[in-house]
Design an enzyme around this catalytic site. Structure first.
Site, short mmCIF file in Angstrom:
data_model
loop_
_atom_site.label_atom_id
_atom_site.label_comp_id
_atom_site.label_asym_id
_atom_site.label_seq_id
_atom_site.Cartn_x
_atom_site.Cartn_y
_atom_site.Cartn_z
N GLY A 114 0.78 -1.22 0.00
CA GLY A 114 0.00 0.00 0.00
C GLY A 114 0.82 1.27 0.00
O GLY A 114 0.26 2.36 0.18
N ASP A 164 4.38 -0.40 -14.13
CA ASP A 164 4.88 -1.15 -12.98
C ASP A 164 5.44 -2.50 -13.38
O ASP A 164 6.53 -2.90 -12.96
CB ASP A 164 3.76 -1.34 -11.95
#
Length: 371
Positions: A114, A164
């Site tokens: 996160g 990513d």
């Protein structure tokens, strides 16, 4: 199959995939633009050992319960949480026509979840590497980012771009990855900060992500609508002059960010290739200001961290990742890194925020086989 590969498959394999920091180029990937991420040493490690065909069991050091499934359980969105990334890799490989070996997968990671450092992409790519290796699947690493993106988009339900997965897979130690998200052409840009007496500090604000999935999807939808209104396939194809042609103020701000962010990426690459690492600082700060004012994806913790780092002498600072929480990146003189980190920590205490975690980011290699 050679005897060596047979033994490797019988005993299992170990793969690691790193997290990533995006130096610059935020929310440009799904607009067919440019990005400049680099991998970091923190990583997810997956050990895969054989199980009977059509059966997978995964355990994680961050979860108490294992995840197990067979081929009949492969339904997008299931299981929930981290297990969806594991099942999603199996599903995507099977959808692509590959015979996926049954496996027991043991997962460990030192990536904070996160924080906007791509822990989910690291998990997916480490699992992908392990299963491809274990099953001797003929899928070259150059094709891994697209398949790993499919895991997030089609199985997990996160409409992310391909940055990513590309960074996690393809990055080279000591370099940033300059990626054209339309063509997927990439090159490695030297990022020798130590040689210039510089350090990139990562400030994990530990701010919980707020509304991130819905707001992320909303930004992407607005960009798609703006591209359609402008008659182009993606915002990569427009310049600043196009902004005034849009009827919506929200669209104008979103497009202005994308256009100027692409320009900042190209200028950053130029400076780094010319050996001017210190000169990229203002580009980082301008990126943050654009993300704050035009794209509206920052939160108070991110803005306070940037302001405190700049006030303490950083050459530039910006939020990194999708926003709404996560991390800030600050370019500082190495001999002042502790001072800048302390200034950010003090600013957080003054504002009543939880203490951040501050650490240096060193450009590392992408996914690799450990054993």
């Amino acid at each position: 199959m050679s005897a060596i590969l047979s033994v490797a498959r019988d005993r299992g394999v170990v793969w690691a995939a790193p997290g990533r920091v995006n130096l610059i180029g935020e929310h440009t990937d799904y607009n067919d633009g440019y990005v400049l991420p680099f991998a970091i040493p923190q990583r997810c490690v997956v050990t895969a050992t054989p199980l009977p065909q059509g059966r997978w069991i995964a355990t994680s050091d961050s979860a108490t319960d294992p995840v197990s499934f067979d081929a009949t359980d492969l339904t997008p969105g299931e299981p929930a949480g981290w297990g969806a990334y594991v099942a999603g890799v199996v599903w995507a490989l099977r959808e692509a026509g590959y015979d996926v070996p049954g496996a027991r997968l043991t997962i460990s990671s030192d990536l904070p979840v996160g924080a906007g450092l791509s822990s989910s992409a690291a998990l997916a790519c480490a699992v992908l590497g392990a299963l491809v290796d274990l099953g001797q699947i003929p899928l070259a690493p150059a094709h891994w980012p697209r398949l790993a993106q499919q895991v997030e988009n089609a199985y997990v339900g996160m409409p992310c771009g391909i940055m990513d997965q590309s960074a996690v897979t393809l990055c080279r130690e000591g370099h940033a990855l300059f990626l054209d998200c339309r063509t997927l052409a990439s090159s490695h840009v030297p990022l020798d900060l130590a040689g210039a007496g510089l350090t990139l500090l990562v400030v994990d604000t530990r701010a919980p992500h707020r509304l991130v999935s819905g707001e992320y999807a909303a930004r992407r939808a607005t960009c798609a609508a703006a591209a359609a209104e402008l008659g182009v396939s993606a915002l990569r194809d427009v310049g600043l002059a196009a902004v005034d042609r849009l009827g919506s103020e929200v669209m104008r701000r979103r497009v202005r960010h994308v256009v100027t962010e692409n320009e900042r990426v190209l200028e950053c690459v130029r400076l780094l290739r010319a050996g001017g690492a210190a000169g990229i600082g203002p580009l980082l700060t301008a990126s943050h200001e654009s993300l704050r004012d035009d794209y509206e994806v920052t939160v108070p913790e991110l803005d306070v961290a940037v302001a405190a780092a700049l006030a303490a002498g950083a050459y530039g600072a910006r939020m990194t990742g999708g926003g709404f929480g996560g991390c800030v990146l600050a370019l500082v003189d190495t001999d002042r890194a502790d001072e800048v980190g302390a200034a950010v920590t003090d600013a957080f205490a003054t504002h009543g925020f939880a203490a951040p975690h501050v650490f240096p980011a060193t450009p590392a290699r992408g996914a690799t086989r450990l054993g």
